[in-house]
Design an enzyme around this catalytic site. Structure first.
Site, short mmCIF file in Angstrom:
data_model
loop_
_atom_site.label_atom_id
_atom_site.label_comp_id
_atom_site.label_asym_id
_atom_site.label_seq_id
_atom_site.Cartn_x
_atom_site.Cartn_y
_atom_site.Cartn_z
N GLY A 24 16.41 -13.17 -4.72
CA GLY A 24 15.45 -13.80 -3.70
C GLY A 24 14.03 -14.22 -4.39
N ASN A 25 13.65 -13.27 -5.67
CA ASN A 25 12.64 -13.67 -6.30
C ASN A 25 12.64 -14.89 -7.00
OD1 ASN A 25 11.05 -13.44 -8.86
ND2 ASN A 25 10.27 -11.64 -7.91
N CYS B 41 0.69 -1.37 -0.26
CA CYS B 41 0.05 -0.03 0.12
C CYS B 41 0.88 1.32 -0.06
CB CYS B 41 -0.97 -0.13 1.18
SG CYS B 41 -0.20 0.29 2.77
N ILE C 85 16.67 -9.86 -7.10
CA ILE C 85 16.47 -10.72 -8.15
C ILE C 85 16.50 -12.29 -7.96
CG2 ILE C 85 18.93 -10.47 -9.05
CD1 ILE C 85 17.89 -10.88 -12.06
N GLU D 193 -21.43 10.87 -0.84
CA GLU D 193 -21.85 9.52 -1.51
C GLU D 193 -22.32 9.56 -2.93
OE1 GLU D 193 -23.39 6.88 2.16
OE2 GLU D 193 -23.99 8.95 2.28
N CYS E 12 -9.39 7.66 -0.66
CA CYS E 12 -10.19 8.76 -0.65
C CYS E 12 -10.23 9.56 -1.94
CB CYS E 12 -9.55 9.68 0.46
SG CYS E 12 -9.84 9.09 2.23
N PHE F 211 -15.90 5.39 5.29
CA PHE F 211 -17.00 4.79 4.47
C PHE F 211 -17.99 3.88 4.90
CE2 PHE F 211 -12.16 4.98 2.82
CZ PHE F 211 -12.19 6.18 2.34
#
Length: 1302
Positions: free
Chosen positions: A327-328, A47, A325, A1234, A151, A774
């Protein structure tokens, strides 16, 4: 040995022996430092709320490297001798805000503000990256592409970023508070936090002694260390650490104990990139970002540039900056991670060099590596080699592909692919075809297809045979989601790759037979037409949001930012995993109490004088804890309390609940089952909507009828950035103070009092601000606060909880799912004469506020004149998670039902849906019939004129023709355009307020409404400024700057009611206006006595001297006016659908919204855009998936995809209509929170239009009569849904048709 680092220039030194090596940087920042701008939202790197800038000094090159990382995944020990900069380190209220923070404020780019500090740091890092060259608009869009915001709708955030770009046209920037010609400059040379000299002086590696964390400096040292660990009698468990980003996906790793953490990022051979004549060798710990940068520089091989372009779609920048790279690839090999990296490197012919304690050093192809047994614990990848492929005598082709919910990354692919081919004279000499992430153990090469194509000229027939062979190789494992869709992508990608080699006897002049070349997303663009109204100055001014700069710097305090009181404990919920079962007991795995656990609080710990109540509302109560029987999956069984939040969360994960289902009826898990068993909640008659007209008569008058057609709608999760949180502190005299992130402090108050069995005057609920609500923090916040209160009361110590994202998603619920059956009658002209509905609503196991849903559905559905309207609602009581009211609850479903019916009618008459909509729009007379008093005065009905106005301003008719022409000349992309109206009833309700003037002339305001990000405080400040300004003293024109709105306190502001329904800002403003009118009456006599002009400060000084009461409180009640009024809006959306993948791009959205006389047009604009994008998520992206018993499966940012920067409309135009006077409204204003969410239905309807064109084309290819085109596009219209309706076999059908016509 010590761990030394800096945060915002401040030195920290910790003894390495005292640090738990699994501690993350985020945990240290939030619990052991004074810096709180770094937020915890998802805890899995998905996020961007926790992003920080990490600066690392290279003593050899004597330079500083700056890059963003996700602090929730970064281990604290890995930042030794690094400098960390957080948003408050960039700028703050004490030292002055940074230009970036001021831009976010000035561009109205912060609403709840929880994500804004992370956004600020991400943008700052992007600006630093471009310090050697000019920052471009393209880079600006990418700067925050991995950061989530629920938002704003992203548009103002992107514009704030673009404002720093050298190539931006200032006129193209969105609505902002800066003068168009004088944006404050940004000097990238002016470093905010220069790298501290004390860190340069202490540069050294951590030795490999007895500490749990060690950092070897060479491969040989690493070998010795691993060998010693393996040789240990107990076999020490070892975790090899590079970026630790894998724990974002494999979260169970965090709870696993390791004896040794070995940091391998300081080994020179593993962090270098070397180019030689055969190719490139990349150290395994090189970050993906550095790999991208290096590959871009190697221009001799075009394959490398395409690899780099694909890698930019892996995760987000702040993950690529620390994820390696190697680790992936190891995740893909050991744990079957659906890796893009493995697929594209497999096609590129990569190999890996492995260090094995048992076998020594060995080199294997990547294919052998992936197919081999899982890498042993003490083995690791040292380097990866990618060969050069260019050959003078052959044409070289290389492409990569991925189909994912988000075009620019931060989403796992449904399927990824990479193809390499050497071609001579259109003949394939050899090729490598790699596919991955489609539900297989690892990426594979389709060797049978490779062998078949080698040595062949590519023709339609050859490609068709290759696709047939491909279907035998790319077969997802059973249980894979969207199995058929994933399989269908492989032929499409193979066709895309080879189509240019197909030799056709009759080349088409317009390219109809050829696959449209993929194009990058168009740049984001927008326009805003915002009326400024000075009549009630400063009301009506686009004032920047109150506290926006504080939010950007991270100084705005949310509940979890409040410093922990002494002896504070932490809670985590244990929830039911069974829908209906007896709870026999709770234990922990391995029958041992986990570290740090002090208590497990259950219904048995509720005080004897109290009740097991977690929610007390006007419609009844709900239990806090399950007692003998669980009612649904996700029900709270207990709260485990520990000394840290991490220990509490770990303990909750280790909890084992013993269930028994003997002698119990089977659970009710569907609305149909609930109806069958008469398991229904009563709907109070006064909440049941009224029927309109006589549907029997309407049906008899109809020329056509559609009978018993069905629609199903699922749920949607709130995804507020701040999860549920509360802090309960016991106080004197058996009282308690609870800090709650909620929309309903008054009801939290009564719930806590009832549960503890104490008088309400001994409970105090404090809410300053909420990081997004929300509706999810209206009802669902109550049991969180109450559980903390029970634990605090029992243990007599402060108890807080910050619910982790997974638990929040599983326990909180979302929108109400429902099943709709309708019959509709209509004339041949398209005029509808009657609509009959049966709607089964899944309320879940408890009632909550579900009783409000039926009237909300009908309120939005009545936007069309149905002639006559009847309905039968059943509120179903199931053993599923209780649903909450989410932004536009019931209304969004009602507007979709209306549009689905309109489109069905249009299809049955072979007319355009827009025509049917227009015919059935209300006149004022029919509006008054359907909405009664809520319709208002005739001049207030603006929808019909708005429909026409937007048609002109958006060039709707012209664009319809352009879309038609596009569809006729393109076979692999189809476009659709749709215009949709909305009517949204809202109601005013009682709201309290208090205004107090202090001795220095400053003003403090309290209101019942909670600041959720909707700008309530801002509007309230403006209203107070206007109402007090009527005194017309010297200085009142600057009064807004003297006003401060303070937190909600239920012992100070009683009758606070709830914040929701879109009208709390208006109600709070009305209450404040009443208070100010009282103060004005008290102060006017002093002005009259003064006999001449008087300044505000002198007036207040005199009032204090004469003991005038300068505090006034009031309760606004809307009894004098109709409590309900209607909001109107229209949107036009145009989409482009890729028929190969099913991906929908929203090309343009035009919105016209009537906000009356806006109290603050900047705030309302943000609400309109943000609501629309949240609606876009509901209609197009957000899959809320549960198992057969109701357990939420989409419980993380990995599986639940809200909109991002790359999924919003590429052209986003909003016009706010100033519709004149509405005397019965608050200064003629209307709601904006809303209603605009419903306008996102226009995107879904446009997508249906595009799909309709695709289906026509497919039916033509298959030789099927195209008269039957009626179909339903489900919600959400995700890529698999759209592709299935367009034809999973579209490529095969095309090749077969093309072969037949040739």
């Amino acid at each position: 040995m010590s761990l030394v680092f800096a945060i915002n220039g401040q030195r920290f030194e910790l003894s390495l022996s005292s640090v738990d090596p699994s501690t993350t940087l985020l945990e240290f920042l939030r619990y052991q430092s004074p810096f709180k701008s770094v937020k915890l939202s998802c805890g899995e790197g998905g996020c961007g709320a926790c992003v920080v800038l990490l600066s690392r000094y290279d003593p050899v090159l004597q330079n500083v490297e700056d890059f963003t990382v996700s602090s929730c995944l970064t281990l604290l020990c890995s930042i030794n001798h690094c400098s960390i900069t957080t948003s408050e380190g960039l700028g703050n209220s004490r030292d002055g805000f940074h230009t970036i923070q001021n831009r976010f404020s000035g561009f109205h780019a912060s609403q709840c503000g929880f994500c804004t500090p992370g956004m600020s740091v991400s943008l700052f890092s992007a600006l630093l990256d471009s310090s050697s060259s000019e920052f471009t608009v393209l880079e600006a869009e990418k700067a925050v592409s991995g950061n989530l915001c629920r938002c704003t709708g992203y548009r103002p955030i992107v514009d704030a970023c673009k404002s720093f770009a050298a190539d931006v046209d200032i006129e193209d920037l969105g609505f902002n508070s800066f003068c168009k010609n004088s944006l404050p400059p940004f000097d990238s040379e002016k470093r905010v936090c220069s790298f501290p000299e004390f860190l340069k002086d202490e540069m050294k590696s951590i030795d490999s002694g007895m500490h749990p964390w060690c950092s070897p400096g060479s491969v040989e040292e690493l070998q010795r260390l691993l060998g010693a660990c393996k040789a240990n009698r107990d076999g020490l468990s070892v975790k090899l650490v590079a970026g630790n980003t894998s724990t974002g996906y494999y979260k169970d790793e965090r709870d696993r104990h390791y004896d040794k953490y070995v940091d391998i990022t300081r080994i020179p051979e593993m962090k270098e990139i070397r180019e030689n004549q055969n190719g490139v060798e990349i150290g395994a710990v090189v970050t993906i970002s550095k790999v991208i940068a290096a590959l871009i520089e190697i221009r001799v091989e075009k394959l490398f540039g395409k690899l780099a372009a694909h890698m930019e779609k892996i995760a987000a920048r702040f993950i690529r900056n620390f994820g390696s790279i190697g680790g992936n690839l190891v995740m893909a090999q050991r744990k079957q991670f659906p890796s893009d990296m493995a697929t594209i490197l497999l096609a590129a012919g990569a190999s890996v060099n492995i260090m094995s304690l048992s076998r020594g050093l060995e080199k294997v192809t990547l294919e052998q590596f992936l197919q081999g047994p899982p890498l042993e614990d003490y083995d690791l990848v040292l380097t990866i080699e990618i060969p050069f492929w260019h050959h003078q005598s052959y044409e070289f082709l290389f492409e990569t592909y991925r189909a994912a919910p988000r075009p620019n990354g931060s989403a796992l692919a449904y399927l990824n692919a990479a193809f390499l081919a050497q071609v001579k004279d259109r003949m394939v000499i050899n090729c490598r075809l790699a596919f991955g992430a489609y539900g297989t153990k690892h990426a594979i090469r389709c060797k049978e297809v490779e062998e078949f194509l080698s040595g062949k000229l590519i023709t339609d027939n050859v490609l068709s045979e290759a696709i047939t062979l491909l279907g035998k190789s790319v077969v997802p494992q059973e249980g894979t989601s969207n199995l058929a869709y994933r399989s269908s992508l492989a032929p499409g990608f193979l066709f895309k790759f080879f189509h240019s080699l197909i030799i056709t006897e009759k080349p088409s002049s317009n390219g109809y037979y050829h696959l449209d070349q993929p194009k990058p997303l168009p740049m984001l663009s927008s326009s805003q037409h915002v009326p400024i109204n000075d009549e009630y100055f400063p009301v009506g001014e686009p004032v920047t949001k109150s506290g926006a700069s504080l939010q950007a710097s991270g100084e705005a305090v949310y509940v979890d930012d409040i410093p922990a009181p002494a002896n504070c404990l932490y809670g985590a919920f244990i929830y039911s995993t069974k829908p209906y079962a007896k709870v026999k007991g709770i234990s922990f795995k391995e029958n041992s109490v986990p570290d740090g656990v002090l208590a497990v609080i259950s219904y048995k710990d509720v005080p004897k004088a109290g009740q097991n109540i977690g929610l007390k509302f006007s419609f009844g109560t709900e239990p806090l804890f399950a007692e003998d029987i669980t009612l649904h999956v996700g029900q709270c069984i207990a709260l485990v309390v520990a000394d840290t939040q991490r220990h509490a969360d770990t303990a909750a994960n280790l909890a084992v609940v013993e269930y028994e289902t003997e002698d119990l009826e089977p659970p009710i898990l569907s609305v149909e089952d609930a109806v069958k068993k008469s398991s229904l909640f009563e709907i109070y008659p006064f909440l049941y909507p009224q029927q309109v007209g006589d549907t029997s008569k309407g049906m008899s008058e109809a020329d056509h009828r559609i009978l018993s057609s069905e629609i199903r709608l699922g749920s949607q999760y709130f995804f507020y950035m701040e999860t549920q949180t509360a802090l309960a502190v016991p106080d004197e005299d058996n009282s308690i103070v609870v800090y709650s992130s909620c929309q309903t402090p008054q009801y939290v108050h009564s719930s806590v009092a009832a549960c503890l069995g104490i008088p309400e005057n001994k409970v105090r609920i404090i809410t300053r601000r909420v990081g997004g609500g929300f509706g999810g923090k209206a009802v669902k916040a109550m049991p969180v606060a109450t559980a903390c209160a029970v634990a605090a009361n029992k243990l007599q110590r402060p108890v807080r909880t910050y619910v982790n994202r997974k638990t929040d998603m599983i326990m909180t619920g979302g929108r109400h799912p429902m099943k709709i059956t309708y019959s509709v009658g209509f004339k041949s002209t398209g005029k509808i004469t009657a609509l009959e509905l049966e709607i089964l609503i899944d309320a879940g196991a408890t009632l909550g506020l579900s009783m409000l849903i039926p009237s909300n559905i009908i309120g939005a559905l009545k936007k069309y004149n149905w002639g006559a309207l009847s309905f039968d609602f059943k509120l179903c009581k199931t053993n599923l998670l209780s649903k909450a009211i989410m932004r536009a609850p019931g209304d969004v479903q009602g507007t979709y039902i209306a549009e689905a019916i309109i489109e069905n009618v249009a299809s049955s008459l072979s007319l355009e849906a827009d025509t049917i909509r227009k015919i059935n729009l209300h006149t004022y007379e029919s509006l008054a019939l359907f909405y009664k008093d809520g319709a208002g005065e005739p001049h207030e009905y603006t929808l019909s004129s708005m429909w026409d106005k937007l048609g002109v301003s958006s060039n709707f008719e012209e664009r319809v023709s352009i879309v038609r022409e596009f569809n006729e000349s393109n076979i692999w992309r189809k476009r659709g355009i749709s215009r949709v109206p909305i009517i949204y009833p809202v109601s005013m309700f009682a709201t309290p307020g208090r205004v107090s003037v202090l001795s220095d002339g400053t003003v403090v305001v309290e209101v019942g409404g909670i600041e959720l990000g909707q700008g309530l405080w801002t509007k309230v400040k403006q209203m107070a400024g206007y109402a007090l300004g009527l005194l017309q003293c010297d200085g009142t024109e600057e009064l807004v700057d003297k006003i401060r709105v303070v937190q909600s306190d239920t012992l100070s502001m009683v009758q606070g009611n709830f914040t929701g329904g879109s009208t709390t800002s208006e109600g709070s403003c009305a209450a404040v206006r009443l208070c100010c009118e009282t103060l004005v009456k008290r102060l006017k006599p002093l002005i009259e006595k003064s006999g001449g002009p008087i300044s505000w400060n002198n007036l207040i000084s005199q009032a204090y001297a004469q003991s005038v009461n300068l505090s006034a409180s009031d309760l606004y009640t809307p009894e004098e006016t109709p409590t309900q009024y209607l909001n109107y809006g229209v949107a036009v959306s145009e989409v482009d659908v890729d028929l190969v993948t099913g991906h929908t791009t929203v090309l343009q959205t035009d919105i016209l919204y009537d906000s009356g006389k806006s109290l603050n047009p900047a705030v309302d604009l943000g609400q309109i855009e943000g609501a629309f994008v949240q609606g876009l998520g509901f209609f197009m992206l957000e899959e809320y998936i549960t198992d057969s018993e109701g357990l939420v499966l989409t419980d993380s940012t990995w599986t639940y995809k809200i909109p991002t920067v790359d999924t919003i409309p590429r052209q986003f135009n909003v016009e706010i209509l100033n519709s004149g006077r509405h005397e019965k409204r608050v200064l003629s204003s209307k709601a904006s929170g809303e209603p605009p969410l419903l306008l996102a239905a226009s995107v879904h309807c446009a997508t249906r239009e595009a799909v309709k064109e695709a289906r026509k084309q497919l039916r033509m290819w298959k030789g099927v009569n195209d008269s039957e085109l009626m179909f339903q596009l489900p919600v959400p219209a995700t890529m698999p849904v759209v592709k299935e309706l367009c034809g999973l076999d579209i490529v095969e059908s095309y090749l077969e048709w093309k072969s037949s016509v040739n």
